[in-house]
Design a protein around this motif. Structure first.
Motif, PDB file in Angstrom:
ATOM      1  N   GLN A 132      14.098  -3.903   6.718  1.00  0.00           N
ATOM      2  CA  GLN A 132      12.968  -3.136   6.204  1.00  0.00           C
ATOM      3  C   GLN A 132      13.363  -2.033   5.238  1.00  0.00           C
ATOM      4  OE1 GLN A 132      10.867  -1.436   9.533  1.00  0.00           O
ATOM      5  NE2 GLN A 132      12.306   0.224   9.810  1.00  0.00           N
ATOM      6  N   CYS A 133      14.638  -1.624   5.187  1.00  0.00           N
ATOM      7  CA  CYS A 133      15.017  -0.558   4.257  1.00  0.00           C
ATOM      8  C   CYS A 133      15.920  -1.081   3.148  1.00  0.00           C
ATOM      9  CB  CYS A 133      15.668   0.612   4.987  1.00  0.00           C
ATOM     10  SG  CYS A 133      17.448   0.451   5.259  1.00  0.00           S
ATOM     11  N   GLU A 134      16.033  -0.319   2.091  1.00  0.00           N
ATOM     12  CA  GLU A 134      16.778  -0.741   0.904  1.00  0.00           C
ATOM     13  C   GLU A 134      18.271  -0.864   1.165  1.00  0.00           C
ATOM     14  OE1 GLU A 134      19.202  -0.096  -2.628  1.00  0.00           O
ATOM     15  OE2 GLU A 134      18.732   1.519  -1.229  1.00  0.00           O
ATOM     16  N   GLN A 135      18.764  -0.150   2.169  1.00  0.00           N
ATOM     17  CA  GLN A 135      20.203  -0.148   2.413  1.00  0.00           C
ATOM     18  C   GLN A 135      20.632  -1.164   3.474  1.00  0.00           C
ATOM     19  OE1 GLN A 135      20.813   4.532   1.143  1.00  0.00           O
ATOM     20  NE2 GLN A 135      21.359   3.914   3.199  1.00  0.00           N
ATOM     21  N   THR A 136      19.769  -2.103   3.791  1.00  0.00           N
ATOM     22  CA  THR A 136      20.071  -3.066   4.841  1.00  0.00           C
ATOM     23  C   THR A 136      21.381  -3.799   4.570  1.00  0.00           C
ATOM     24  OG1 THR A 136      19.045  -4.768   6.211  1.00  0.00           O
ATOM     25  CG2 THR A 136      18.848  -5.040   3.838  1.00  0.00           C
TER      26      THR A 136
ATOM     27  N   LEU B  77       6.827   8.303 -14.919  1.00  0.00           N
ATOM     28  CA  LEU B  77       6.776   8.714 -13.519  1.00  0.00           C
ATOM     29  C   LEU B  77       8.038   8.160 -12.869  1.00  0.00           C
ATOM     30  CD1 LEU B  77       5.446   9.973 -11.052  1.00  0.00           C
ATOM     31  CD2 LEU B  77       4.253   7.817 -10.666  1.00  0.00           C
ATOM     32  N   VAL B  78       9.001   9.030 -12.648  1.00  0.00           N
ATOM     33  CA  VAL B  78      10.273   8.633 -12.041  1.00  0.00           C
ATOM     34  C   VAL B  78      10.258   9.190 -10.624  1.00  0.00           C
ATOM     35  CG1 VAL B  78      12.788   8.666 -12.227  1.00  0.00           C
ATOM     36  CG2 VAL B  78      11.384   8.770 -14.295  1.00  0.00           C
ATOM     37  N   GLY B  79       9.931   8.347  -9.663  1.00  0.00           N
ATOM     38  CA  GLY B  79       9.760   8.847  -8.309  1.00  0.00           C
ATOM     39  C   GLY B  79      10.068   7.795  -7.271  1.00  0.00           C
ATOM     40  N   GLY B  80       9.886   8.183  -6.027  1.00  0.00           N
ATOM     41  CA  GLY B  80      10.139   7.279  -4.922  1.00  0.00           C
ATOM     42  C   GLY B  80      11.134   7.856  -3.945  1.00  0.00           C
ATOM     43  N   CYS B  81      11.679   6.987  -3.115  1.00  0.00           N
ATOM     44  CA  CYS B  81      12.586   7.397  -2.044  1.00  0.00           C
ATOM     45  C   CYS B  81      14.027   7.477  -2.538  1.00  0.00           C
ATOM     46  CB  CYS B  81      12.530   6.396  -0.892  1.00  0.00           C
ATOM     47  SG  CYS B  81      10.868   6.070  -0.289  1.00  0.00           S
TER      48      CYS B  81
ATOM     49  N   TRP C  64      12.928   2.792  -4.235  1.00  0.00           N
ATOM     50  CA  TRP C  64      12.351   2.595  -2.907  1.00  0.00           C
ATOM     51  C   TRP C  64      13.464   2.673  -1.870  1.00  0.00           C
ATOM     52  CZ3 TRP C  64      12.841  -1.285   0.893  1.00  0.00           C
ATOM     53  CH2 TRP C  64      13.753  -2.296   0.584  1.00  0.00           C
ATOM     54  N   TYR C  65      13.082   3.075  -0.673  1.00  0.00           N
ATOM     55  CA  TYR C  65      14.023   3.088   0.443  1.00  0.00           C
ATOM     56  C   TYR C  65      13.347   2.567   1.695  1.00  0.00           C
ATOM     57  CZ  TYR C  65      17.018   4.627   4.229  1.00  0.00           C
ATOM     58  OH  TYR C  65      17.783   4.653   5.362  1.00  0.00           O
ATOM     59  N   GLU C  66      12.202   3.167   2.048  1.00  0.00           N
ATOM     60  CA  GLU C  66      11.567   2.762   3.302  1.00  0.00           C
ATOM     61  C   GLU C  66      10.111   2.383   3.109  1.00  0.00           C
ATOM     62  OE1 GLU C  66       9.228   4.930   4.325  1.00  0.00           O
ATOM     63  OE2 GLU C  66       9.844   6.896   3.677  1.00  0.00           O
ATOM     64  N   GLN C  67       9.351   2.371   4.203  1.00  0.00           N
ATOM     65  CA  GLN C  67       8.083   1.661   4.243  1.00  0.00           C
ATOM     66  C   GLN C  67       6.928   2.378   3.542  1.00  0.00           C
ATOM     67  OE1 GLN C  67      10.121   1.942   7.487  1.00  0.00           O
ATOM     68  NE2 GLN C  67      11.108   0.591   6.029  1.00  0.00           N
ATOM     69  N   LYS C  68       7.042   3.688   3.377  1.00  0.00           N
ATOM     70  CA  LYS C  68       5.989   4.368   2.635  1.00  0.00           C
ATOM     71  C   LYS C  68       6.024   3.971   1.162  1.00  0.00           C
ATOM     72  CE  LYS C  68       7.198   8.047   4.949  1.00  0.00           C
ATOM     73  NZ  LYS C  68       7.397   9.440   5.353  1.00  0.00           N
TER      74      LYS C  68
ATOM     75  N   PRO D 216      16.783   0.752  -6.592  1.00  0.00           N
ATOM     76  CA  PRO D 216      17.943   0.246  -7.327  1.00  0.00           C
ATOM     77  C   PRO D 216      18.236  -1.230  -7.063  1.00  0.00           C
ATOM     78  CG  PRO D 216      18.681   1.516  -5.463  1.00  0.00           C
ATOM     79  CD  PRO D 216      17.194   1.660  -5.503  1.00  0.00           C
ATOM     80  N   THR D 217      17.695  -1.766  -5.943  1.00  0.00           N
ATOM     81  CA  THR D 217      17.795  -3.204  -5.678  1.00  0.00           C
ATOM     82  C   THR D 217      16.408  -3.689  -5.280  1.00  0.00           C
ATOM     83  OG1 THR D 217      18.316  -2.860  -3.333  1.00  0.00           O
ATOM     84  CG2 THR D 217      20.188  -3.040  -4.857  1.00  0.00           C
ATOM     85  N   LEU D 218      16.189  -4.978  -5.384  1.00  0.00           N
ATOM     86  CA  LEU D 218      14.910  -5.522  -4.950  1.00  0.00           C
ATOM     87  C   LEU D 218      14.891  -5.649  -3.429  1.00  0.00           C
ATOM     88  CD1 LEU D 218      14.390  -8.216  -7.711  1.00  0.00           C
ATOM     89  CD2 LEU D 218      13.112  -6.082  -7.415  1.00  0.00           C
ATOM     90  N   PRO D 219      13.715  -5.518  -2.806  1.00  0.00           N
ATOM     91  CA  PRO D 219      13.631  -5.598  -1.344  1.00  0.00           C
ATOM     92  C   PRO D 219      14.163  -6.913  -0.800  1.00  0.00           C
ATOM     93  CG  PRO D 219      11.596  -4.724  -2.263  1.00  0.00           C
ATOM     94  CD  PRO D 219      12.404  -5.202  -3.415  1.00  0.00           C
ATOM     95  N   ALA D 220      14.943  -6.837   0.277  1.00  0.00           N
ATOM     96  CA  ALA D 220      15.481  -8.048   0.909  1.00  0.00           C
ATOM     97  C   ALA D 220      14.370  -8.902   1.507  1.00  0.00           C
ATOM     98  CB  ALA D 220      16.492  -7.668   1.988  1.00  0.00           C
ATOM     99  N   PHE D 221      13.220  -8.282   1.827  1.00  0.00           N
ATOM    100  CA  PHE D 221      12.136  -9.039   2.455  1.00  0.00           C
ATOM    101  C   PHE D 221      11.254  -9.747   1.430  1.00  0.00           C
ATOM    102  CE2 PHE D 221      10.962  -4.530   2.244  1.00  0.00           C
ATOM    103  CZ  PHE D 221       9.808  -4.566   1.486  1.00  0.00           C
TER     104      PHE D 221
END
Length: 520
Positions: free
Chosen positions: A8-12, A372-376, A461-465, A485-490
């Motif tokens: 569920q997180c980007e660093q999985t 807009l440069v934002g996120g986790c 992105w990092y987590e679910q929000k 920085p990477t696409l979601p594993a899910f």
């Protein structure tokens, strides 16, 4: 016991999934308990279908989903308590068909991808709904959608039906973010620009982390006149922009940088630390005795501050701060890039208040583009992309930012355009609502669609929000978002193809190449 699986997180792990222990620090046992908690929530939604719920049950749904967000709860005992309470409510509703927790991550890859995206979005929205709920704000449609979404997670759908559910969810999450915006602004006033110090004054102090402004308000009330200063950390930084919080003279400044640096930055600090939400990292033994949790946050053997009828007694946190005493002289700290000047408070009312000035600057050619440069934020290599992107963006562009990803660059001084800072912090991740309102207002002013504006979203992105915000943007029809920085594993390859074809989702490459592609 079954093998854990979490992506569920980007660093999985390996960019595929954690199977032995979470990269976040949660154990395999806790990961499996969180899956059991999710399965119990699906069964609760089944049991409640067609029946009237209650605030008690609604609270359990929000807490159960929120507790499974990355870096929130590592305490198996607390998770089991929620499971047992949910089982009791299922029986009270008359029972429900069981749902196998292992089924969450099993099946056709595209189905798993779509199911996971909805579930993770629900977890993110639960965090926002919970913060609004603590301030007495609820919305029937938002509440009902948690039950609808959990029922959907436990059912079979075609790919087209899944996509419709995801877009419907995105629209409901916008309503949830609007609800939280109303809750915060009605309680604390509309944010206004604030310059936040990064130095720490002598004497006892408490560092409060997370997102819950009501917890901060109670802590400020209880420490007033006690000789204890309060410093924000992480996503609590934007609190300095709210008039009803900023009025407390002992809300002194911001401590530390991004959340993933806490194990280094908290080590040896003579202060108490209070976590109101994510992102808690497993504390080192050298400072674990001074870390406190509250709300749905939990970690074994850390002292927890409970909620007693909507109020909390932070006396243990305050007493620990007084016992430790703080430093004897002022300590000077800087951000990741060496700067010591943090600005926040550029929410929608402030930015739209200068709309005429902004529009004139665009028409005159002084402002060529908005980013807009934002996120986790997170620790995985590659996140320096966002710092470099901001540094290399031309002088005739404005950078809007929000969420904790800004700690990569929010200590930079990028100068001004027409009296406006080139770098404007709009707030927490949920303040994406402000960014959306600004974009819609500018589109109206220029009589064009949002996608026709000189505006590009470059998100981390990092987590679910981050997942629920992305789904909201897609539901609004926003296209050509850069994501890294990477696409979601899910996200499966087929689902990614749909996102690329329908919404123009673009993986980030290099700052130079992306700026060239955007600006020509």
């Amino acid at each position: 016991m079954s093998t854990m699986f979490c992506f569920q997180c980007e660093q999985t792990a390996g960019g595929k999934g954690c199977t032995k222990a979470g990269v976040c620090g949660k154990s395999a046992d806790v990961a499996l308990q969180q899956d059991e908690l999710t399965a119990a929530l699906v069964e609760l939604a089944r049991a409640a279908q067609g029946k009237k719920s209650s605030p008690r049950v609604d609270e359990l749904v929000l807490q159960g989903l929120f507790a499974t967000v990355t870096n929130v709860n590592f305490d198996g005992a607390r998770i089991n308590e929620w499971i047992q309470k949910i089982r009791t409510e299922i029986i009270a509703f008359g029972g429900a068909a069981p749902f196998d927790a292992a089924a969450l991550w099993q099946g056709d890859p595209d189905t798993v991808s779509l199911r996971s995206t909805l579930l993770l979005g629900l977890r993110g929205m639960a965090a926002y709904a919970w913060h609004a709920y603590t301030l007495g704000k609820t919305d029937d449609e938002v509440t009902a959608w948690f039950y609808k979404g959990l029922n959907a997670v436990g059912a079979d759908h075609s790919a087209g039906e899944w996509l419709e559910l995801l877009l419907e969810f995105g629209r409901v999450n916008l309503k949830c973010m609007a609800l939280l915006d109303e809750a915060n602004t009605s309680a604390y006033g509309h944010p206004t620009p604030a310059e936040v110090p990064t130095n720490v004054a002598p004497g006892p102090f408490i560092v409060i982390s997370g997102h819950d402004l009501y917890d901060l308000k109670q802590l400020l009330e209880q420490t007033e006149g006690r000789g204890v200063n309060i410093y924000t950390h992480g996503e609590m930084l934007p609190a300095h922009a709210y008039p009803e919080l900023r009025k407390y003279a002992h809300l002194k400044g911001n401590f530390g940088t991004a959340w993933q640096n806490q194990q280094k930055e908290f080590d040896g600090v003579p202060a108490a630390f209070l976590f109101t939400t994510n992102c808690l990292m497993p504390p080192k033994a050298s400072y674990a005795d001074r870390v406190f949790t509250t709300a749905v946050v939990g970690y074994p053997e850390l002292q927890h501050i409970p909620d007693e009828d909507g109020r909390k007694d932070f006396s243990p946190v305050i007493e620990k701060a007084l016992e430790l005493g703080g430093w004897t002289e002022t300590r000077h700290f800087t951000g990741i890039n060496g700067g010591s000047r943090l600005l926040t408070g550029f929410a929608r009312q402030t930015v739209l208040g200068a709309a005429g000035q902004v529009i004139d600057a665009v028409k005159a050619g002084a402002i060529k583009h908005f980013f807009l440069v934002g996120g986790c934020d997170g620790a995985r290599p590659g996140r320096n992309y966002y710092t470099e992107f901001v540094q290399k963006a031309p002088q005739d562009t404005i950078i809007l930012t929000l969420a904790c990803g800004k700690y990569r660059f929010n200590d930079l001084d990028l100068g001004t355009i027409g009296g406006l800072p080139r770098l404007m912090d709009m707030g927490q991740c949920n303040d994406a609502y402000s960014a959306i309102q600004v974009a819609l207002a500018l589109a109206d002013a220029f009589q064009c669609g949002v996608n026709d504006l000189p505006l590009t979203l470059v998100l981390s992105w990092y987590e679910q929000k981050a997942v629920c915000i992305l789904l909201t943007l897609l539901a609004l029809g926003v296209k050509n978002i850069y994501l890294g920085p990477t696409l979601p594993a899910f996200i499966s390859s087929n689902v990614l193809n749909i996102l690329v074809e329908q919404f123009g989702i673009k993986p980030i490459s290099t700052p130079e190449a992306d700026l060239q592609a955007i600006l020509g």
